[in-house]
Design an enzyme around this catalytic site. Structure first.
Site, PDB file in Angstrom:
ATOM      1  CB  THR A 280       4.037  -5.070   6.649  1.00  0.00           C
ATOM      2  OG1 THR A 280       2.753  -5.665   6.887  1.00  0.00           O
ATOM      3  CG2 THR A 280       5.086  -6.172   6.748  1.00  0.00           C
ATOM      4  CG  PHE A 282       8.726  -5.577   4.054  1.00  0.00           C
ATOM      5  CD1 PHE A 282       8.572  -6.866   3.552  1.00  0.00           C
ATOM      6  CD2 PHE A 282       7.625  -4.743   4.098  1.00  0.00           C
ATOM      7  CE1 PHE A 282       7.328  -7.305   3.114  1.00  0.00           C
ATOM      8  CE2 PHE A 282       6.379  -5.181   3.670  1.00  0.00           C
ATOM      9  CZ  PHE A 282       6.236  -6.461   3.175  1.00  0.00           C
TER      10      PHE A 282
END
Length: 379
Positions: A280, A282
């Protein structure tokens, strides 16, 4: 002709082509001066269509596609040169922001940071990777994170923006546009989901699973084989906290190993994400642009006219300036049916002359350009 004679002939042709290319590009100054004086736009679609049509008619059919590509690129590079000349003394608004946002100091290792969720959330893990000692304020939603930043309650916010398996977090893209926040740093964090439950719970006893919608999407194959109802929760760590506080022993959550330890839960199944290559991304957002030394990635939002070829005219600017496009995402414009804005991530050192040249070159082919920031991505 033998091969050496053929190569000599090719070299002579290439020398002539180079001379003609330089001569053609130098004429851009005269064209730019004329357009600046008359107020004409750099992009003249009727002139380009007419030129390309003449080239198509004059070229043997077997070479036609290549010739059209070649002359399209030449015209694109000429337009980029004209824009560089026209905007030499008056840079575009995004280019001005680029110049005004440079920070000479290193990225801070201590700061007040807003994250969505509770302790143990992946956003918290990301914040602790991005900052050595963050002072974290937890928020209920992504929008609350943006509000905390724009209201001044926190200096930065850390939010997920895309996942390698489940794709973009569209809500965050929309919030970036709505709150006019800037990206100042990014991080790729490896995500390993565990199925966690209260101590003593067995896997075949689980009837309900709770987690964030992105985690659910990332573990879809595992969940398909589990005879349990899936409930979407605001955050993976909040789901783990909910399971820990529940008086039921047939519920579980998809969360991190840190959450299992933090909330005293058993791990019933390890690393249940569909792909082991599950990351992921960020981003750190701030209320104002901050460009720290060594930034190599830039994010833009572009709004185009609703007509054929509008996206192509933007992409040819990237190609002409040899700037690598690493992400292109479209989002619908609220209240405008079938019209979209486009998010671009590009790789280009912020110290390079090509980045301001790109920002100045987009004005002529876009209805609006928002500069979201230039930053370093931490791996």
């Amino acid at each position: 002709m033998d091969l050496s004679d053929i190569r000599s002939r090719i070299d002579a042709i290439d020398d002539a082509l180079l001379d003609l290319y330089v001569e053609r590009m130098e004429l851009a100054a005269s064209v730019a001066a004329s357009k600046r004086e008359t107020g004409k736009a750099v992009f003249d679609p009727a002139r380009e269509r007419e030129k390309l049509l003449d080239i198509a008619h004059a070229t043997p059919e077997r070479y036609r596609d290549g010739a059209l590509s070649l002359f399209s690129l030449l015209m694109s590079m000429n337009k980029a040169e004209q824009l560089k000349i026209i905007h030499g003394d008056t840079p575009s608004a995004p280019s001005k922001v680029l110049d005004a946002s440079r920070v000479e100091t290193a990225f801070p290792d201590m700061a007040s940071v807003a994250c969505q969720g509770v302790e143990g959330a992946y956003s918290q893990l990301a914040a602790c990777r991005l900052f050595r000692i963050p002072q974290i304020t937890y928020c209920e939603s992504f929008e609350d994170v943006f509000r905390a930043v724009t209201d001044g309650r926190c200096t930065y916010g850390v939010v997920p923006i895309e996942n390698s398996t489940a794709g973009s977090v569209n809500a965050v893209y929309d919030l970036l546009a709505r709150y006019s926040c800037s990206i100042v740093r990014s991080l790729r964090l490896k995500i390993d989901h565990q199925l966690v439950a209260k101590r003593g719970t067995k896997l075949d006893e689980v009837k309900e699973v709770y987690s964030h919608e992105q985690a659910v999407a990332q573990c879809s194959r595992f969940l398909e084989g589990l005879d349990a109802h899936v409930n979407v929760f605001e955050n993976t760590a909040m789901a783990a906290a909910f399971v820990a506080a529940s008086d039921r022993d047939d519920v579980a959550a998809l969360a991190s190993k840190a959450c299992a330890s933090l909330y005293d839960l058993d791990i019933l199944a390890h690393d249940v994400q569909d792909s082991d290559n599950n990351y992921t991304r960020f981003v750190v957002v701030s209320a104002h642009p901050e460009i720290y030394p060594g930034a190599t990635r830039t994010s833009l939002v572009v709004r185009l006219s609703h007509e054929p070829g509008s996206l192509y005219r933007v992409l040819e600017r990237f190609y002409a300036l040899d700037i690598n496009l690493v992400k292109l995402e479209s989002r619908p414009i609220v209240g405008h049916d079938f019209e979209f804005m486009f998010y671009f991530d590009v790789e280009c050192p912020v110290e390079s002359d090509r980045l301001p040249a790109l920002l100045d070159a987009l004005d002529d082919v876009c209805e609006h350009v928002d500069y979201l920031g230039s930053y370093t991505e931490v791996l």
